[in-house]
Design a protein around this motif. Structure first.
Motif, PDB file in Angstrom:
ATOM      1  N   PRO A   1       0.795  -1.232   0.000  1.00  0.00           N
ATOM      2  CA  PRO A   1       0.000   0.000   0.000  1.00  0.00           C
ATOM      3  C   PRO A   1       0.829   1.284   0.000  1.00  0.00           C
ATOM      4  CG  PRO A   1      -0.814  -1.549   1.646  1.00  0.00           C
ATOM      5  CD  PRO A   1       0.525  -2.060   1.189  1.00  0.00           C
ATOM      6  N   LEU A   2       0.362   2.234  -0.787  1.00  0.00           N
ATOM      7  CA  LEU A   2       0.832   3.621  -0.769  1.00  0.00           C
ATOM      8  C   LEU A   2      -0.411   4.495  -0.621  1.00  0.00           C
ATOM      9  CD1 LEU A   2       3.285   3.724  -3.822  1.00  0.00           C
ATOM     10  CD2 LEU A   2       3.817   3.144  -1.459  1.00  0.00           C
ATOM     11  N   ALA A   3      -0.401   5.377   0.343  1.00  0.00           N
ATOM     12  CA  ALA A   3      -1.563   6.231   0.605  1.00  0.00           C
ATOM     13  C   ALA A   3      -2.834   5.398   0.791  1.00  0.00           C
ATOM     14  CB  ALA A   3      -1.749   7.245  -0.526  1.00  0.00           C
ATOM     15  N   GLY A   4      -2.676   4.247   1.445  1.00  0.00           N
ATOM     16  CA  GLY A   4      -3.820   3.426   1.784  1.00  0.00           C
ATOM     17  C   GLY A   4      -4.330   2.521   0.687  1.00  0.00           C
TER      18      GLY A   4
ATOM     19  N   HIS B   1      -2.875   0.154  -7.584  1.00  0.00           N
ATOM     20  CA  HIS B   1      -4.219   0.740  -7.622  1.00  0.00           C
ATOM     21  C   HIS B   1      -4.196   2.141  -8.230  1.00  0.00           C
ATOM     22  CE1 HIS B   1      -8.405   1.096  -6.129  1.00  0.00           C
ATOM     23  NE2 HIS B   1      -8.111   2.384  -6.031  1.00  0.00           N
ATOM     24  N   HIS B   2      -3.125   2.868  -8.009  1.00  0.00           N
ATOM     25  CA  HIS B   2      -3.069   4.258  -8.479  1.00  0.00           C
ATOM     26  C   HIS B   2      -3.042   4.353 -10.001  1.00  0.00           C
ATOM     27  CE1 HIS B   2      -2.687   5.662  -4.342  1.00  0.00           C
ATOM     28  NE2 HIS B   2      -1.820   4.675  -4.162  1.00  0.00           N
ATOM     29  N   PRO B   3      -2.171   3.620 -10.714  1.00  0.00           N
ATOM     30  CA  PRO B   3      -2.272   3.663 -12.176  1.00  0.00           C
ATOM     31  C   PRO B   3      -3.553   3.039 -12.714  1.00  0.00           C
ATOM     32  CG  PRO B   3      -0.575   2.091 -11.480  1.00  0.00           C
ATOM     33  CD  PRO B   3      -0.972   2.879 -10.275  1.00  0.00           C
TER      34      PRO B   3
ATOM     35  N   GLY C   1      12.012   3.282   0.815  1.00  0.00           N
ATOM     36  CA  GLY C   1      12.138   4.692   1.169  1.00  0.00           C
ATOM     37  C   GLY C   1      11.412   5.589   0.192  1.00  0.00           C
ATOM     38  N   LYS C   2      11.524   5.278  -1.109  1.00  0.00           N
ATOM     39  CA  LYS C   2      10.821   6.056  -2.126  1.00  0.00           C
ATOM     40  C   LYS C   2       9.305   5.874  -2.005  1.00  0.00           C
ATOM     41  CE  LYS C   2      14.231   7.991  -4.379  1.00  0.00           C
ATOM     42  NZ  LYS C   2      14.404   9.477  -4.373  1.00  0.00           N
ATOM     43  N   SER C   3       8.871   4.709  -1.530  1.00  0.00           N
ATOM     44  CA  SER C   3       7.433   4.488  -1.394  1.00  0.00           C
ATOM     45  C   SER C   3       6.835   5.430  -0.361  1.00  0.00           C
ATOM     46  CB  SER C   3       7.141   3.034  -1.020  1.00  0.00           C
ATOM     47  OG  SER C   3       7.532   2.746   0.299  1.00  0.00           O
ATOM     48  N   LEU C   4       7.605   5.768   0.667  1.00  0.00           N
ATOM     49  CA  LEU C   4       7.125   6.715   1.673  1.00  0.00           C
ATOM     50  C   LEU C   4       6.956   8.105   1.058  1.00  0.00           C
ATOM     51  CD1 LEU C   4       6.337   6.912   4.622  1.00  0.00           C
ATOM     52  CD2 LEU C   4       8.735   7.326   5.196  1.00  0.00           C
ATOM     53  N   LYS C   5       7.916   8.485   0.224  1.00  0.00           N
ATOM     54  CA  LYS C   5       7.812   9.774  -0.476  1.00  0.00           C
ATOM     55  C   LYS C   5       6.617   9.770  -1.430  1.00  0.00           C
ATOM     56  CE  LYS C   5      10.382  12.898  -3.530  1.00  0.00           C
ATOM     57  NZ  LYS C   5      11.685  13.144  -4.216  1.00  0.00           N
ATOM     58  N   CYS C   6       6.427   8.661  -2.135  1.00  0.00           N
ATOM     59  CA  CYS C   6       5.327   8.581  -3.102  1.00  0.00           C
ATOM     60  C   CYS C   6       3.967   8.547  -2.409  1.00  0.00           C
ATOM     61  CB  CYS C   6       5.513   7.368  -3.998  1.00  0.00           C
ATOM     62  SG  CYS C   6       6.946   7.520  -5.097  1.00  0.00           S
ATOM     63  N   SER C   7       3.915   7.923  -1.237  1.00  0.00           N
ATOM     64  CA  SER C   7       2.677   7.949  -0.468  1.00  0.00           C
ATOM     65  C   SER C   7       2.307   9.387  -0.134  1.00  0.00           C
ATOM     66  CB  SER C   7       2.845   7.125   0.813  1.00  0.00           C
ATOM     67  OG  SER C   7       1.628   7.013   1.509  1.00  0.00           O
ATOM     68  N   ASP C   8       3.299  10.183   0.206  1.00  0.00           N
ATOM     69  CA  ASP C   8       3.096  11.606   0.486  1.00  0.00           C
ATOM     70  C   ASP C   8       2.542  12.324  -0.745  1.00  0.00           C
ATOM     71  OD1 ASP C   8       3.131  14.102   1.679  1.00  0.00           O
ATOM     72  OD2 ASP C   8       5.292  14.372   1.487  1.00  0.00           O
TER      73      ASP C   8
ATOM     74  N   VAL D   1       0.012   8.314  21.386  1.00  0.00           N
ATOM     75  CA  VAL D   1       0.894   7.912  20.275  1.00  0.00           C
ATOM     76  C   VAL D   1       1.088   9.083  19.316  1.00  0.00           C
ATOM     77  CG1 VAL D   1       1.009   6.470  18.201  1.00  0.00           C
ATOM     78  CG2 VAL D   1       0.382   5.456  20.400  1.00  0.00           C
ATOM     79  N   ARG D   2       2.311   9.207  18.764  1.00  0.00           N
ATOM     80  CA  ARG D   2       2.625  10.253  17.774  1.00  0.00           C
ATOM     81  C   ARG D   2       3.140   9.579  16.515  1.00  0.00           C
ATOM     82  NH1 ARG D   2       1.995  13.854  14.737  1.00  0.00           N
ATOM     83  NH2 ARG D   2       3.002  15.898  14.729  1.00  0.00           N
ATOM     84  N   LEU D   3       2.474   9.836  15.385  1.00  0.00           N
ATOM     85  CA  LEU D   3       2.856   9.265  14.093  1.00  0.00           C
ATOM     86  C   LEU D   3       3.147  10.388  13.105  1.00  0.00           C
ATOM     87  CD1 LEU D   3       0.133   6.452  13.712  1.00  0.00           C
ATOM     88  CD2 LEU D   3       2.387   6.294  14.795  1.00  0.00           C
ATOM     89  N   ILE D   4       4.337  10.367  12.486  1.00  0.00           N
ATOM     90  CA  ILE D   4       4.748  11.389  11.523  1.00  0.00           C
ATOM     91  C   ILE D   4       5.431  10.708  10.335  1.00  0.00           C
ATOM     92  CG2 ILE D   4       6.165  13.446  11.113  1.00  0.00           C
ATOM     93  CD1 ILE D   4       6.118  13.964  14.122  1.00  0.00           C
ATOM     94  N   ASN D   5       5.003  11.037   9.127  1.00  0.00           N
ATOM     95  CA  ASN D   5       5.672  10.576   7.905  1.00  0.00           C
ATOM     96  C   ASN D   5       5.925   9.066   7.956  1.00  0.00           C
ATOM     97  OD1 ASN D   5       6.795  11.132   5.320  1.00  0.00           O
ATOM     98  ND2 ASN D   5       8.857  10.926   6.166  1.00  0.00           N
ATOM     99  N   CYS D   6       4.870   8.285   7.968  1.00  0.00           N
ATOM    100  CA  CYS D   6       5.032   6.840   8.088  1.00  0.00           C
ATOM    101  C   CYS D   6       3.883   6.104   7.409  1.00  0.00           C
ATOM    102  CB  CYS D   6       5.149   6.421   9.553  1.00  0.00           C
ATOM    103  SG  CYS D   6       3.757   6.902  10.588  1.00  0.00           S
ATOM    104  N   ILE D   7       4.146   4.842   7.112  1.00  0.00           N
ATOM    105  CA  ILE D   7       3.130   3.922   6.587  1.00  0.00           C
ATOM    106  C   ILE D   7       2.970   2.802   7.601  1.00  0.00           C
ATOM    107  CG2 ILE D   7       2.567   2.265   4.771  1.00  0.00           C
ATOM    108  CD1 ILE D   7       4.153   3.998   2.822  1.00  0.00           C
ATOM    109  N   ILE D   8       1.746   2.609   8.066  1.00  0.00           N
ATOM    110  CA  ILE D   8       1.436   1.555   9.027  1.00  0.00           C
ATOM    111  C   ILE D   8       0.566   0.528   8.307  1.00  0.00           C
ATOM    112  CG2 ILE D   8       0.577   1.033  11.321  1.00  0.00           C
ATOM    113  CD1 ILE D   8       2.790   3.162  11.307  1.00  0.00           C
ATOM    114  N   LEU D   9       1.063  -0.687   8.144  1.00  0.00           N
ATOM    115  CA  LEU D   9       0.349  -1.712   7.386  1.00  0.00           C
ATOM    116  C   LEU D   9      -0.630  -2.494   8.272  1.00  0.00           C
ATOM    117  CD1 LEU D   9       3.300  -2.808   5.092  1.00  0.00           C
ATOM    118  CD2 LEU D   9       1.439  -1.212   4.594  1.00  0.00           C
TER     119      LEU D   9
END
Length: 437
Positions: free
Chosen positions: A34-37, A42-44, A286-293, A353-361
């Motif tokens: 998943p990226l952005a949920g 799914h995005h393309p 690492g790039k997937s986190l940027k792309c999720s953003d 809890v504090r969550l910043i710039n992350c993907i939680i599966l």
């Protein structure tokens, strides 16, 4: 013209192609991470849905069909568009794979075929590319984007006529950067004709335009690929024998870049459409986190209903910036989430809890007062009370993003800083700048 059918082909690769995505890709195909949920692919696919008169979407790769069966069925029902997975028996190259499945791809007799790479993140202006292709003519149009001189040498670079947008020259990862800052009084076709008269191995002429990995072709692309196959079979003359013998790829492997784009450049067959929006390759976690953003930011305009909101009152947690939260997630109202956070199904987030710039599966538990920053937390993992999982956030660094594989347990009051942890590990002591196998 408006009634002509269109099909889309998305290349998804295979297990041997996703090794840089480990440990996340050990048990899950890279395109389904998943990226952005939403799964990466799914995005393309969602972008393809917006193409007028789209008849079918094909996914081509080396994964076993069972690994995509559930997703293909689900997305077909959701979008009301047939999505089919086609498994290659062996690598054929991007162009070779198109040709190998040509009968299936052309079942609906489409006028145009889109070809996309799964690991590309962008806004996918597919209808605009198709409209441009119909204006230009020729065999195909490719999406391009301007980048810095430093970044250009990392990708396939090209020269396009600034007026007609014709692709005049294409090269992959050249050694020398030369900017075209001078406005030629005549077409750049003249300039490239001149280059052909000299030893181009001594002067690699490139620009700040790079290939985005998104194309649309007419059905004539299959004739072009067939021509390459025929050329490879003709080994009787010395020239053809030399060309065939020095190819680095197998005899039945046709590469889109080297075998199709490069030879057709400058022949009024290929054109370019410049992307004015975001673009990134998803080559590493690492790039997937940027792309999720990037995708979360895009949701503001395209899918605002997918973004969470909350100000810390009325039993809702504080939401900062762009955040996706699956409806099944259980969030304590004292948690603070964002920016750039994506939380998948059945996650439990405790008090403070504090969550910043992350993907939680899926199925992760994050306990009281834990902090997760610049990290990806794998499925079924657990973060203990007062624990800290974080990294520098530089996706170009080897350990710039902390990654926990599936079913990793971080016990209470443990710090995991700038590290990669493989699946099924338990951490009862802090680690930093390490890879836990």
């Amino acid at each position: 013209m408006s009634e002509d059918k269109v099909v889309a082909v998305i290349m998804v690769g295979g297990p041997t192609k996703g090794t840089r995505f480990r440990p996340l890709s050990f048990n899950t195909p890279k395109p389904l991470i998943p990226l952005a949920g939403q799964p990466m692919i799914h995005h393309p696919i969602s972008a393809c849905k917006k193409i007028s008169n789209l008849a079918q979407i094909f996914l081509i790769g080396f994964y076993e069909e069972k690994e995509f069966a559930l997703y293909v069925s689900s997305i077909s029902n959701e979008l009301k568009i047939p999505v089919r997975y086609l498994k290659e028996d062996k690598p054929h190259g991007s162009a070779g794979a198109l040709y190998y499945f040509r009968d299936k791809i052309m079942e609906e007799k489409p006028s145009h075929v889109f070809l996309l790479n799964c690991d590309v993140c962008c806004s996918f202006p597919l209808q605009d590319i198709l409209d441009a292709q119909r204006r230009y003519g020729g065999i195909g149009t490719m999406l391009v984007i301007k980048v810095s001189a430093e970044a250009a040498s990392q990708f396939g670079e090209l020269i396009a006529d600034p007026d007609t947008k014709e692709l005049l020259h294409y090269t992959e990862k050249p050694e020398t950067f030369v900017t075209l800052s001078y406005k030629f009084p005549v077409s750049l076709t003249w300039f490239w004709t001149l280059l052909k008269l000299i030893d181009v191995s001594l002067l690699v002429q490139v620009s700040d335009l790079i290939n985005c990995g998104v194309y649309v072709f007419t059905s004539d692309i299959f004739k072009a690929i067939e021509g390459v196959y025929n050329q490879m079979r003709e080994t009787s003359s010395n020239y053809n024998h030399f060309q065939y013998a020095t190819r680095s790829a197998p005899a039945d492997f046709v590469r889109l870049d080297q075998d199709i784009l490069s030879p057709l450049a400058g022949k009024k067959q290929l054109y370019t459409y410049e992307n004015k929006d975001f673009w990134e390759q998803i080559k590493t976690p690492g790039k997937s986190l940027k792309c999720s953003d990037l995708y979360l930011s895009q949701f503001r305009e395209t899918s605002p209903h997918l973004l969470a909101s909350g100000d810390g009152t009325n039993k809702k947690p504080m939401i900062v910036g762009d955040v996706y939260i699956h409806p099944s997630v259980k969030l304590h109202p004292t948690a603070k989430i964002g920016p750039n956070v994506s939380i998948s199904a059945n996650v439990r987030v405790g008090p403070g809890v504090r969550l910043i710039n992350c993907i939680i599966l899926d199925d992760v538990e994050i306990k009281d007062n834990a902090v997760v920053i610049n990290s990806i937390i794998g499925w079924k993992s657990s973060i203990g009370r007062w624990s800290r999982v974080q990294a520098s956030g530089d996706d170009n660094e080897r350990l710039g993003i902390t990654i926990l594989g599936e079913a990793v347990t971080v016990e209470d009051e443990v710090a995991v800083i700038g590290s990669i942890v493989l699946q099924n590990k338990t951490l009862n002591a802090s680690v930093q700048d390490d890879i836990i196998l």
